[in-house]
Enzyme design. Sequence first.
Site, PDB file in Angstrom:
ATOM      1  N   SER A 174       0.827  -1.205   0.000  1.00  0.00           N
ATOM      2  CA  SER A 174       0.000   0.000   0.000  1.00  0.00           C
ATOM      3  C   SER A 174       0.867   1.262   0.000  1.00  0.00           C
ATOM      4  CB  SER A 174      -0.956  -0.044   1.192  1.00  0.00           C
ATOM      5  OG  SER A 174      -1.981   0.908   1.060  1.00  0.00           O
ATOM      6  N   GLU A 267      -9.843  -4.513  -5.697  1.00  0.00           N
ATOM      7  CA  GLU A 267      -9.369  -3.515  -4.725  1.00  0.00           C
ATOM      8  C   GLU A 267      -9.271  -2.109  -5.291  1.00  0.00           C
ATOM      9  OE1 GLU A 267      -5.290  -2.914  -3.596  1.00  0.00           O
ATOM     10  OE2 GLU A 267      -4.714  -4.739  -4.642  1.00  0.00           O
ATOM     11  N   HIS A 297      -7.852  -5.190  -1.162  1.00  0.00           N
ATOM     12  CA  HIS A 297      -6.590  -4.545  -0.822  1.00  0.00           C
ATOM     13  C   HIS A 297      -5.830  -5.319   0.258  1.00  0.00           C
ATOM     14  CE1 HIS A 297      -3.816  -1.231  -0.615  1.00  0.00           C
ATOM     15  NE2 HIS A 297      -4.039  -1.034   0.668  1.00  0.00           N
TER      16      HIS A 297
END
Length: 330
Positions: A174, A267, A297
């Site tokens: 991320s 995601e 995600h």
Amino acid sequence: MGLPAILSTLIGTSLATGARRLKHGPLRPGWSFKYEATVACMRATNERVVHLDAPAQREEMERLSVPSPALKRVRREQVDAGGVQAEWFTPPGAAGDSVVVYLHGGSYVFGSTRTHGDLIARIALGTGARVLGLNYRLAPEHPFPAPVEDTVAAYRWLLSTGVRPERVVFCGDSAGGGLAIASLVALRDRGEPLPAGAVLIAPWVDLECSGASVVAHERFDWGDKRMLLHWAKWYVGEADVRNPLVSPWYADLRGLPPLFVHVGSAELQHDDGVRITEKARAAGVKAHLEVWPEMVHNFQTFGEGFPEAVRGTAKLCEHVRGVLAEAAPR
């Protein structure tokens, strides 16, 4: 929010998920009840946490961290990595000259080697390499460029200990994935030796959140565009959101080492992963993309109780082993 409240959220979202599935079926065709209920619980947690101040957000996320079997199988050691708080995760029989530098996610606002400890430990066990997890400074107290500066400083420290750059792989999820690319660009621009490669899990590379998937996948994932823009504002501070070291989507990627990108098809960051891969290839960078069907995600962080997380992490580790093997002394 203590443990009883967390359990209450889990129970409430599980009941709601069960009732919805009985009426409408799974939200995605391939989702088990356990997977869907977990995503719903994480979404409910994010919806509550995003309204708190930064210290409270961190405290809440830390509370969600629990011991795992993987953590019991590695040796952990706190270390000062060139002025950056860090932690070694060492698996049994680790090859001392191979290192994975791990950059945790958390929107540059929360996260640590504790919240991501299970995944870091599984990467250490799966690669056989030592993993150096960085607890870089967080926004809004320490906005851009603090995390980039910390990553560069820790990498320089690592090389100063005798570890060769070709025996190092960056890995991040991320925000940590975006930070990995930004740090590579910063190192390249400063003429410093680059690591052998980077593994990017759902990299957040566009802090304007312009990718279509950020909106298109909101109903499936455990965040939304509003949350991302809120956290992005804290991190960007007075900088330009299109600064290449803030949003690597705008960076010149020429000369970077090979990239291995993992994203889920359901995601928010799906388009970030696809676009940065395509841009890297156009710049002459060797880049491999894997899109995992139905996944949300950071599905790799879900733990050993989820077969998707186990398989996804295994593929990442297989890639890292291959990169390090290519650079091994002959």
